[in-house]
Scaffold this motif. Structure first.
Motif, PDB file in Angstrom:
ATOM      1  N   ALA A 173     -39.631  69.704 -81.753  1.00  0.00           N
ATOM      2  CA  ALA A 173     -40.318  68.821 -82.703  1.00  0.00           C
ATOM      3  C   ALA A 173     -39.308  68.062 -83.564  1.00  0.00           C
ATOM      4  O   ALA A 173     -39.506  66.884 -83.886  1.00  0.00           O
ATOM      5  CB  ALA A 173     -41.262  69.625 -83.586  1.00  0.00           C
ATOM      6  N   GLU A 174     -38.217  68.719 -83.894  1.00  0.00           N
ATOM      7  CA  GLU A 174     -37.186  68.047 -84.694  1.00  0.00           C
ATOM      8  C   GLU A 174     -36.679  66.795 -83.996  1.00  0.00           C
ATOM      9  O   GLU A 174     -36.310  65.804 -84.643  1.00  0.00           O
ATOM     10  CB  GLU A 174     -36.014  69.002 -84.947  1.00  0.00           C
ATOM     11  N   GLU A 200     -38.139  64.590 -82.715  1.00  0.00           N
ATOM     12  CA  GLU A 200     -38.928  63.388 -83.013  1.00  0.00           C
ATOM     13  C   GLU A 200     -38.188  62.460 -83.972  1.00  0.00           C
ATOM     14  O   GLU A 200     -38.381  61.247 -83.938  1.00  0.00           O
ATOM     15  CB  GLU A 200     -40.282  63.796 -83.611  1.00  0.00           C
ATOM     16  N   GLU A 201     -37.355  63.043 -84.823  1.00  0.00           N
ATOM     17  CA  GLU A 201     -36.617  62.211 -85.786  1.00  0.00           C
ATOM     18  C   GLU A 201     -35.677  61.261 -85.036  1.00  0.00           C
ATOM     19  O   GLU A 201     -34.842  61.692 -84.237  1.00  0.00           O
ATOM     20  CB  GLU A 201     -35.788  63.081 -86.741  1.00  0.00           C
ATOM     21  N   VAL A 259     -47.814  60.452 -86.956  1.00  0.00           N
ATOM     22  CA  VAL A 259     -46.808  59.861 -86.058  1.00  0.00           C
ATOM     23  C   VAL A 259     -45.782  60.886 -85.604  1.00  0.00           C
ATOM     24  O   VAL A 259     -44.835  60.547 -84.898  1.00  0.00           O
ATOM     25  CB  VAL A 259     -46.094  58.661 -86.724  1.00  0.00           C
ATOM     26  N   GLY A 260     -45.953  62.149 -85.999  1.00  0.00           N
ATOM     27  CA  GLY A 260     -44.916  63.137 -85.711  1.00  0.00           C
ATOM     28  C   GLY A 260     -43.859  63.101 -86.800  1.00  0.00           C
ATOM     29  O   GLY A 260     -44.037  62.457 -87.841  1.00  0.00           O
ATOM     30  N   ILE A 261     -42.770  63.792 -86.577  1.00  0.00           N
ATOM     31  CA  ILE A 261     -41.749  63.890 -87.631  1.00  0.00           C
ATOM     32  C   ILE A 261     -40.874  62.637 -87.588  1.00  0.00           C
ATOM     33  O   ILE A 261     -39.738  62.652 -87.139  1.00  0.00           O
ATOM     34  CB  ILE A 261     -40.921  65.178 -87.454  1.00  0.00           C
ATOM     35  N   ARG A 262     -41.456  61.535 -88.007  1.00  0.00           N
ATOM     36  CA  ARG A 262     -40.803  60.223 -87.883  1.00  0.00           C
ATOM     37  C   ARG A 262     -41.127  59.421 -89.145  1.00  0.00           C
ATOM     38  O   ARG A 262     -42.058  58.611 -89.179  1.00  0.00           O
ATOM     39  CB  ARG A 262     -41.336  59.496 -86.642  1.00  0.00           C
ATOM     40  N   GLU A 263     -40.331  59.633 -90.198  1.00  0.00           N
ATOM     41  CA  GLU A 263     -40.707  59.065 -91.490  1.00  0.00           C
ATOM     42  C   GLU A 263     -40.455  57.571 -91.581  1.00  0.00           C
ATOM     43  O   GLU A 263     -41.180  56.854 -92.271  1.00  0.00           O
ATOM     44  CB  GLU A 263     -39.975  59.801 -92.623  1.00  0.00           C
ATOM     45  N   ARG A 302     -35.905  59.296 -97.409  1.00  0.00           N
ATOM     46  CA  ARG A 302     -35.498  59.095 -96.011  1.00  0.00           C
ATOM     47  C   ARG A 302     -35.819  57.682 -95.504  1.00  0.00           C
ATOM     48  O   ARG A 302     -34.986  57.035 -94.918  1.00  0.00           O
ATOM     49  CB  ARG A 302     -36.158  60.139 -95.113  1.00  0.00           C
TER      50      ARG A 302
END
Lengths: 212, 290
Positions: free
Chosen positions: A129-130, A132-133, B41-45, B74
Motif C-alpha cells: 500500500a505504501e 501508492e505514494e 484515491v489510495g495513499i496518494r496525497e 505533503r
C-alpha cells in the motif's frame, strides 16, 4: 550493525508481549516479523543498513532489535509513553538500530537511493500500500537507470493497496531495470536466499503474507 | 468529538447535495461509507489535491480530508497551484492538529499547518474549539465556493461560543487592561489561567483573514496583547503587529514551540510541555505582565 545473537526467534513472542501487553501466542499475523527477523539474523552484514520505510506497526522491528541485543529489552515496557523512546512510528535519534525516522509513507526509498549512491548496501522495507505514494516511483526509476546494485527493496505484500497492482509489483520494477522476485513472506530460507542474492542491478523481493 | 461528527455531516451533505464531492487518501473514513462521489484515491496525497481541483473545475464542491501533515504539508505546492493559482475552491478538513497524534510521533503532527497555509493567499482558516462551532463552519463551507481550511482537534472547550468565528470579547477588563486572545481550544486553559487577573479576554476561531479592526477595538486603550494559539507559536504575530502598526504595543505570543519535543505520550502531556495548559499560560503571563 551487530550480528551477535542474544535471543532467538522463539523469544520474540515474549518481547512482543512486553511491548503490547497482548498475550496472544501466534504473532505470524505481524506482516513484517519474519522479514525483519531474517534480515537481522541471516542477511545484514557489518556496515549494511536497514531502512524501515513502512514505519507504522514498528513493534516487530523493536522486538527483533531487542532480541539481537541492539535495543535494551527493558525499553520495551513503556511503549508509546511520554518518556519512552519507542512510539508508534520510530525515531532514529531515539532508538538504536533504527536508521531512518519513518511513519509518513514513501520516504524511505528515496533515502535508500541516496545511501546506495554513496556506496552503501541498503535494504529498504516498504509495504504494497505504501507504494501508492508517487515518491516511491521517482526512486524506483532512478535506481534502475543508475543500476544501483547495492539497493534491495523488500515489499511486504499483504494486499492492502486499495486499488491494487494489476500485473504485479514485479513487472513494474522489472520494467524500470530491477531484478524482481516473489517469495513466501514467512519462509525463512526462501527469504534469506532471495535477500542475500547479489546482482548487478537493484533488487525487489516481494514478501507475500496473508491479505490484510 | 469533531471527527466523527464531521463524517456524519459529510455523509448527510453527500446525500443532500449533488454538488458535494469527497476526496480522501486512505484515512479510515469508513464512517462516510461508499458513495459515488466519495473518491478514495489510495495513499496518494498529491493526487488527492489534484483530483479535488479537477472536481472544482467541473463545478463540484470538493472536500479533501486527511491528517494535517498529509493534507497541508505533503501536497503543499498542489494547494498553491492547483487550487490557489488556478483560483479554484475546496474545503480542506484536517485531523490530528498539533499533537493529538502524540503517540504516533512527529510524522503525524503538524503544528506548522496554519502558518504554512496562511502563507498562501486566499484561504479562510477555521480553528474551532468546540464541535458545534466546527459544524457551523463546515456547513457554511459546504455552501461556498472559496478555499477553506478547517482544523479538527480532540481538544475542546467546555462549551461553544456563539458567533460566526470572528473575534468576540468574552470578558471585559478595566480600561487599558491587557488583551488576552485565545484561538480555538486554547480558551479553556486561558480562562483558567486568567481567572484572577484584570485582563480582557477575547476568542477567535477564524484566524484567516485575521480580524485586524476587531483586535484594535478589543484592545481599546491597552498596550499589551497576549496571543494564545494551539499551533506554531507566533503564527499570527505578524498579523497582530500589522493591526497595531501605528501604536506602541507589547505582544506575548504563546503556542507550540518550534523545537522538536521528541516525545510520545498523551496530548495533555504535549500541551503541558509546550506551556499551553493553564499552569504554563499562567507562568508565561506572570513573566510578561508581572
Amino acid at each position: 550493525m551487530t550480528t551477535t545473537t542474544t535471543l532467538g526467534y522463539d523469544d520474540l513472542p515474549a518481547l512482543l508481549q512486553r511491548l503490547t501487553g497482548d498475550e496472544k501466542h501466534d504473532w505470524s499475523s505481524l506482516s513484517t516479523l519474519d522479514v525483519v527477523w531474517v534480515l537481522h539474523d541471516r542477511v545484514l552484514e557489518e556496515g549494511d543498513r536497514f531502512f524501515l520505510s513502512k514505519g507504522h506497526g514498528p513493534t516487530a522491528t523493536y522486538a527483533v532489535l531487542a532480541a539481537k541485543g541492539i535495543l535494551p529489552p527493558e525499553l520495551l515496557d513503556g511503549f508509546g509513553t511520554f518518556d519512552s523512546p519507542l512510539g508508534h512510528h520510530p525515531d532514529r535519534l531515539l532508538v538504536p538500530g533504527i536508521e531512518i525516522s519513518s511513519g509518513s509513507l514513501g520516504h524511505g526509498l528515496g533515502m535508500a537511493v541516496g545511501s546506495a549512491l554513496a556506496g552503501r548496501r541498503v535494504y529498504c522495507l516498504v509495504g504494497d500500500a505504501e507504494l501508492e505514494e508517487g515518491s516511491n516511483w521517482e526512486a524506483v526509476q532512478l535506481a534502475g537507470r543508475m543500476e544501483l546494485a547495492t539497493l534491495t527493496v523488500v515489499a511486504i505484500d499483504n494486499r492492502s493497496s486499495s486499488h491494487g497492482w494489476p500485473g504485479g509489483l514485479e513487472a513494474r520494477f522489472a520494467l524500470e531495470g530491477w531484478d524482481a522476485t516473489r517469495v513466501d513472506g514467512h519462509d525463512h530460507d526462501a527469504l534469506a536466499g532471495a535477500l542475500s542474492r547479489r546482482s548487478v542491478r537493484p533488487r525487489l523481493v516481494v514478501a507475500e503474507v496473508e491479505p490484510k | 468529538m469533531m471527527r466523527p461528527r464531521f463524517y456524519e455531516l459529510v455523509r448527510e451533505e453527500l446525500d443532500a447535495s449533488e454538488r458535494l464531492a469527497v476526496v480522501t487518501a486512505e484515512i479510515g473514513t469508513t464512517p462516510i461509507g461508499p458513495h459515488p462521489r466519495h473518491f478514495n484515491v489510495g495513499i496518494r496525497e498529491q493526487l488527492m489535491i489534484g483530483v479535488a481541483a479537477g472536481l472544482a473545475l467541473e463545478g463540484y464542491r470538493p472536500v479533501a480530508h486527511s491528517y494535517a501533515p498529509f493534507l497541508v504539508e505533503r501536497p503543499y505546492e498542489f494547494l498553491k497551484l492547483d487550487l490557489g493559482h488556478s483560483d479554484l475552491g475546496a474545503v480542506l478538513v484536517s485531523t490530528g492538529a498539533s499533537y493529538d497524534a502524540s503517540r504516533e510521533g512527529r510524522t503525524h503532527q503538524a503544528p506548522e499547518d496554519v502558518a504554512a497555509l496562511a502563507a498562501l493567499p486566499g484561504w479562510t482558516i477555521h480553528v474551532p474549539g468546540h464541535v458545534e462551532e466546527m459544524e457551523l463552519q463546515l456547513r457554511r463551507a459546504f455552501a461556498g465556493d472559496d478555499r477553506v481550511y478547517i482544523r479538527l482537534t480532540e481538544e475542546t472547550n467546555h462549551a461553544r461560543v456563539d458567533g460566526d468565528g470572528g473575534l468576540i470579547v468574552l470578558r471585559r477588563g478595566s480600561p487599558g487592561a491587557p488583551l488576552a486572545l485565545a484561538v480555538g481550544p486554547t480558551l479553556a486553559p486561558l480562562l483558567e489561567a486568567v481567572a484572577d487577573r484584570d485582563v480582557t479576554v477575547a476568542y477567535l476561531t477564524t484566524v484567516r483573514p485575521f480580524p485586524r479592526a476587531e483586535l484594535r477595538d478589543a484592545l481599546g486603550d491597552g498596550t499589551e496583547v497576549v496571543l494564545v494559539e494551539p499551533y506554531l507559536r507566533g503564527t499570527s504575530s505578524a498579523a497582530v503587529s500589522a493591526a497595531l502598526e501605528d501604536r506602541p504595543h507589547r505582544l506575548l505570543a504563546l503556542g507550540v514551540r518550534n523545537e522538536e519535543l521528541r516525545h510520545y505520550g498523551t496530548g495533555s502531556e504535549h500541551r503541558a510541555a509546550h506551556g499551553l495548559d493553564a499552569a504554563g499560560i499562567r507562568s508565561s503571563l506572570e513573566r510578561f505582565l508581572g
